[in-house]
Design a protein around this motif. Structure first.
Motif, short mmCIF file in Angstrom:
data_model
loop_
_atom_site.label_atom_id
_atom_site.label_comp_id
_atom_site.label_asym_id
_atom_site.label_seq_id
_atom_site.Cartn_x
_atom_site.Cartn_y
_atom_site.Cartn_z
N ARG A 37 0.84 -1.20 0.00
CA ARG A 37 0.00 0.00 0.00
C ARG A 37 0.87 1.25 0.00
NH1 ARG A 37 -2.81 -1.43 3.61
NH2 ARG A 37 -4.77 -1.86 2.54
N ALA A 38 0.47 2.22 -0.81
CA ALA A 38 1.08 3.55 -0.80
C ALA A 38 0.00 4.55 -0.40
CB ALA A 38 1.64 3.90 -2.18
N SER A 39 0.30 5.41 0.56
CA SER A 39 -0.66 6.40 1.04
C SER A 39 -0.15 7.80 0.73
CB SER A 39 -0.86 6.26 2.56
OG SER A 39 -1.32 4.97 2.89
N PHE A 40 -1.06 8.67 0.30
CA PHE A 40 -0.70 10.02 -0.08
C PHE A 40 -1.49 11.04 0.75
CE2 PHE A 40 -0.45 7.22 -3.78
CZ PHE A 40 0.89 7.36 -4.13
N GLN A 41 -0.96 12.25 0.81
CA GLN A 41 -1.67 13.32 1.50
C GLN A 41 -2.95 13.63 0.74
OE1 GLN A 41 0.83 16.73 2.22
NE2 GLN A 41 2.40 15.55 3.27
N PHE A 88 -8.27 1.55 -5.13
CA PHE A 88 -7.97 2.97 -5.11
C PHE A 88 -8.92 3.64 -4.14
CE2 PHE A 88 -6.63 1.39 -9.20
CZ PHE A 88 -5.46 2.09 -9.51
N ASN A 89 -8.37 4.38 -3.20
CA ASN A 89 -9.19 5.14 -2.26
C ASN A 89 -8.95 6.62 -2.52
OD1 ASN A 89 -10.50 6.37 -0.11
ND2 ASN A 89 -9.81 4.88 1.40
N PHE A 90 -10.00 7.31 -2.96
CA PHE A 90 -9.89 8.72 -3.32
C PHE A 90 -10.52 9.64 -2.28
CE2 PHE A 90 -9.86 6.55 -7.53
CZ PHE A 90 -8.61 6.96 -7.95
N GLY A 91 -10.31 9.32 -1.01
CA GLY A 91 -10.77 10.23 0.04
C GLY A 91 -11.81 9.66 0.97
N LYS A 92 -12.23 8.42 0.78
CA LYS A 92 -13.17 7.82 1.72
C LYS A 92 -12.49 7.71 3.08
CE LYS A 92 -16.31 3.88 2.35
NZ LYS A 92 -17.51 4.73 2.44
N GLY A 152 -11.23 10.04 4.57
CA GLY A 152 -10.10 10.97 4.57
C GLY A 152 -8.79 10.35 4.14
N ARG A 153 -8.84 9.23 3.41
CA ARG A 153 -7.62 8.53 3.01
C ARG A 153 -7.47 8.53 1.48
NH1 ARG A 153 -5.93 5.51 7.47
NH2 ARG A 153 -4.55 4.25 6.19
N TYR A 154 -6.23 8.70 1.03
CA TYR A 154 -5.90 8.67 -0.39
C TYR A 154 -4.83 7.59 -0.55
CZ TYR A 154 -4.12 10.48 -4.94
OH TYR A 154 -3.70 10.62 -6.25
N GLU A 155 -5.20 6.44 -1.11
CA GLU A 155 -4.31 5.29 -1.12
C GLU A 155 -4.43 4.48 -2.41
OE1 GLU A 155 -4.34 4.14 3.65
OE2 GLU A 155 -5.76 3.16 2.29
#
Length: 251
Positions: free
Chosen positions: A142-146, A211-215, A217-220
């Motif tokens: 997993r890669a997590s972004f701001q 792909f998580n686009f903000g659910k 509060g996470r971007y992953e």
């Protein structure tokens, strides 16, 4: 009997180590191979960055003891024979990698966390920044972004019968599997999306992904099943330029 038990115990021990949780550790060394720059951490993990022209950078990450998948493992990229070179500048706490010729974005790598940040030359603004270290948990990476609540996303193809919940993917978490049966392959799966900030991400993998686009509060971005983190960052800043570069990459 004793030998058999010892062998089984050793196998189980190795299996546990192979699937143990792991995160990127701090910088140890780096080397330039052809046009790629490869960083090695204190734990033996490796991070490889390869330019594809001046405005596309491929990012690959493997845990200790793993080898990078060969380029011909997948058939999504038309050719890996691209021009380009990266100039490496070492600073006290980070490395800065810039395209040798004029480009839009540079890469910044923190020595302690090995977190990446894609920085726009014109304004020094970070378009995409890793939030936490790349993480492996059993067979998932997993890669997590701001996450920026003002950022919008679009892409990734569509579900069955051409249906999609929304063109704007902000706030959604989307899981896809390429499957092995005919019915599983009905959705149009395109592991590529665009951001309103002026970049695109193409995930170079056919492993099940999410792909998580903000659910929450996470971007992953995550892969399961033993896949390796391998993605292309494509700079724009406008959508036509991003799509043009993406189609040059994938044909």
């Amino acid at each position: 009997m004793k030998t058999l038990l010892q062998t089984c115990a050793a196998f189980l021990l190795l299996t546990c180590f192979a699937h143990a949780n792991e995160t990127l550790t701090s910088y140890a060394s780096h080397v330039v191979e052809n046009r790629s720059v490869i960083f090695t951490t204190t734990s033996g993990q490796r991070l490889r960055m390869t330019p594809y022209g001046n405005n596309i950078v491929r990012i690959q990450t493997v845990r200790s003891g793993e080898h990078f998948f060969p380029d011909d493992r997948y058939e999504m990229v038309e050719t890996y024979q691209w021009p380009g070179a990266l100039i490496v500048k070492e600073e006290s706490k980070a490395f800065l990698l810039s395209p040798k010729d004029s480009g839009i974005v540079s890469l910044q790598i923190d020595k302690q966390s090995m977190d990446l940040s894609f920085v726009l030359h014109s304004s020094k603004q970070a378009l995409l920044t890793e939030l936490t270290k790349v993480e492996w948990n059993k067979d998932t990476v997993r890669a997590s972004f701001q996450y920026d609540p003002a950022e919008h996303f679009t892409g990734l193809g569509h579900g069955f019968f051409g249906r999609a919940q929304s063109i704007d993917l902000r706030g959604e978490r989307i899981s896809r599997s390429y499957g092995t049966m005919h019915g599983q392959q009905s959705p149009l799966i395109v592991p590529f999306y665009l951001s309103s900030k002026g970049y695109g991400i193409f995930l170079n993998s056919t492993f099940p992904n999410e792909f998580n686009f903000g659910k929450d509060g996470r971007y992953e971005i995550s892969l399961t099943g033993g896949g390796q983190l391998d993605f292309f960052f494509i700079a724009g800043p406008d959508f036509p330029s991003i799509i043009d570069r993406y189609t040059q990459l994938t044909g």
